[in-house]
Design a protein around this motif. Sequence first.
Motif, PDB file in Angstrom:
ATOM      1  N   TYR A   1     -16.327 -65.255-106.082  1.00 21.37           N
ATOM      2  CA  TYR A   1     -15.405 -63.976-106.301  1.00 21.37           C
ATOM      3  C   TYR A   1     -16.075 -62.765-106.750  1.00 21.37           C
ATOM      4  O   TYR A   1     -15.952 -61.658-105.988  1.00 21.37           O
ATOM      5  CB  TYR A   1     -14.212 -64.225-106.979  1.00 21.37           C
TER       6      TYR A   1
ATOM      7  N   GLY B   1      -6.216 -63.358-103.003  1.00 24.60           N
ATOM      8  CA  GLY B   1      -6.530 -63.196-104.389  1.00 24.60           C
ATOM      9  C   GLY B   1      -7.217 -64.632-105.008  1.00 24.60           C
ATOM     10  O   GLY B   1      -7.325 -65.649-104.262  1.00 24.60           O
TER      11      GLY B   1
ATOM     12  N   MET C   1     -16.835 -59.347-104.622  1.00 19.87           N
ATOM     13  CA  MET C   1     -16.262 -57.965-104.793  1.00 19.87           C
ATOM     14  C   MET C   1     -17.472 -56.959-105.101  1.00 19.87           C
ATOM     15  O   MET C   1     -17.501 -55.711-104.462  1.00 19.87           O
ATOM     16  CB  MET C   1     -15.913 -58.017-106.474  1.00 19.87           C
TER      17      MET C   1
ATOM     18  N   ALA D   1      -7.740 -58.165-113.542  1.00 20.58           N
ATOM     19  CA  ALA D   1      -8.726 -57.212-113.681  1.00 20.58           C
ATOM     20  C   ALA D   1      -9.775 -57.577-114.937  1.00 20.58           C
ATOM     21  O   ALA D   1     -11.081 -57.529-114.881  1.00 20.58           O
ATOM     22  CB  ALA D   1      -8.507 -55.736-113.520  1.00 20.58           C
TER      23      ALA D   1
ATOM     24  N   THR E   1      -6.244 -59.261-103.365  1.00 22.04           N
ATOM     25  CA  THR E   1      -7.132 -58.393-103.770  1.00 22.04           C
ATOM     26  C   THR E   1      -7.232 -57.162-102.711  1.00 22.04           C
ATOM     27  O   THR E   1      -7.749 -57.560-101.755  1.00 22.04           O
ATOM     28  CB  THR E   1      -8.341 -58.806-104.390  1.00 22.04           C
TER      29      THR E   1
ATOM     30  N   ALA F   1     -10.440 -50.621-111.652  1.00 21.55           N
ATOM     31  CA  ALA F   1      -9.852 -51.980-111.409  1.00 21.55           C
ATOM     32  C   ALA F   1      -8.569 -52.034-112.293  1.00 21.55           C
ATOM     33  O   ALA F   1      -8.310 -51.540-113.100  1.00 21.55           O
ATOM     34  CB  ALA F   1     -10.887 -53.153-111.870  1.00 21.55           C
TER      35      ALA F   1
ATOM     36  N   ILE G   1      -9.604 -51.043-107.013  1.00 18.83           N
ATOM     37  CA  ILE G   1      -9.494 -52.382-106.835  1.00 18.83           C
ATOM     38  C   ILE G   1      -8.173 -52.995-107.503  1.00 18.83           C
ATOM     39  O   ILE G   1      -8.203 -52.888-108.641  1.00 18.83           O
ATOM     40  CB  ILE G   1     -10.644 -53.283-107.002  1.00 18.83           C
ATOM     41  N   ASP G   2      -7.354 -53.775-106.845  1.00 19.38           N
ATOM     42  CA  ASP G   2      -6.180 -54.209-107.271  1.00 19.38           C
ATOM     43  C   ASP G   2      -6.015 -55.943-107.341  1.00 19.38           C
ATOM     44  O   ASP G   2      -5.962 -56.208-106.089  1.00 19.38           O
ATOM     45  CB  ASP G   2      -4.862 -53.821-106.680  1.00 19.38           C
ATOM     46  N   PHE G   3      -6.062 -56.392-108.457  1.00 17.30           N
ATOM     47  CA  PHE G   3      -6.255 -57.779-108.509  1.00 17.30           C
ATOM     48  C   PHE G   3      -4.954 -58.349-108.608  1.00 17.30           C
ATOM     49  O   PHE G   3      -4.266 -58.482-109.759  1.00 17.30           O
ATOM     50  CB  PHE G   3      -7.029 -58.312-109.712  1.00 17.30           C
TER      51      PHE G   3
END
Length: 265
Positions: free
Chosen positions: A206, A161, A210, A234, A142, A229, A136-138
């Motif tokens: 949020y 995001g 997730m 993150a 996202t 993450a 998971i890339d914030f």
Amino acid sequence: MLLAADVGNTNVVFALFEPDGQGGFVTPPRARWRIATDPRRTGDEYAVWLLQLLTIEGVAREDITGIIYASVVPRADHNLTVLCQKYFGVTPLRAGEGKASWPFVADVDQPSSLGADRALNILAAHHKYGGDLICIDFGTATKFEAIDFNGTYKGGSIAPGINLSLDALVGKTAKLPRIAIRAPENDSVIGRNTEDQMLIGVFWGYVAMMEGIVEKMKAEIGRPTKVVATGGLAVLFDDATQIFDEVDTDLTIEGLAILAKLAAA
């Protein structure tokens, strides 16, 4: 030394990696610097900023013998190449092209549409953690990535995001104030004033999003799966959920160092 640059929609992150004596690079990076993404920023403007930071770090421009960059902002690529060639005398590797092509299989309908930042996360997560993974890339958006135990990219999902969500909420309403994103002071989801109610809705909403997506992805994968993450936000969610097995804020930029090693092999 290797200079790596990750050109994102919001920021450009530069990082400096020292060689490890075995054809690769020492991680985490020796230094990292961040500047707002602006496609109009010239190579000369980059140089004024970056060379001063290298001097503070005690690094001469002659110490930079390799440069690699990844970009999701094509309009910024030319000026970044000018920076590399004019001020360092180095022709940079561009992630995803030539010797720096992606070394994994993208088992999706349109492999060519995979963004460089996502590809770097896929590469680095498999290299560092192995097994079945959800990354998971914030960032500005996202991104959720499913990576199997062979390192194959199986697909994922993209959500706005958290800052984009907040911008939309404030921008499309007349009276809601702009607030800063932070973790709420407690776990209550019943706010007593407008600002708290906004923070609760955005933050805990949020977290629920997730956790819901990760639960469904794990069920679809059907095997034990580790969740990694990354991204600047993150750490904001780390104490609010139990779904992260690893929080690795350098994952994307370290992907560039891994790719540079593979390109030199």
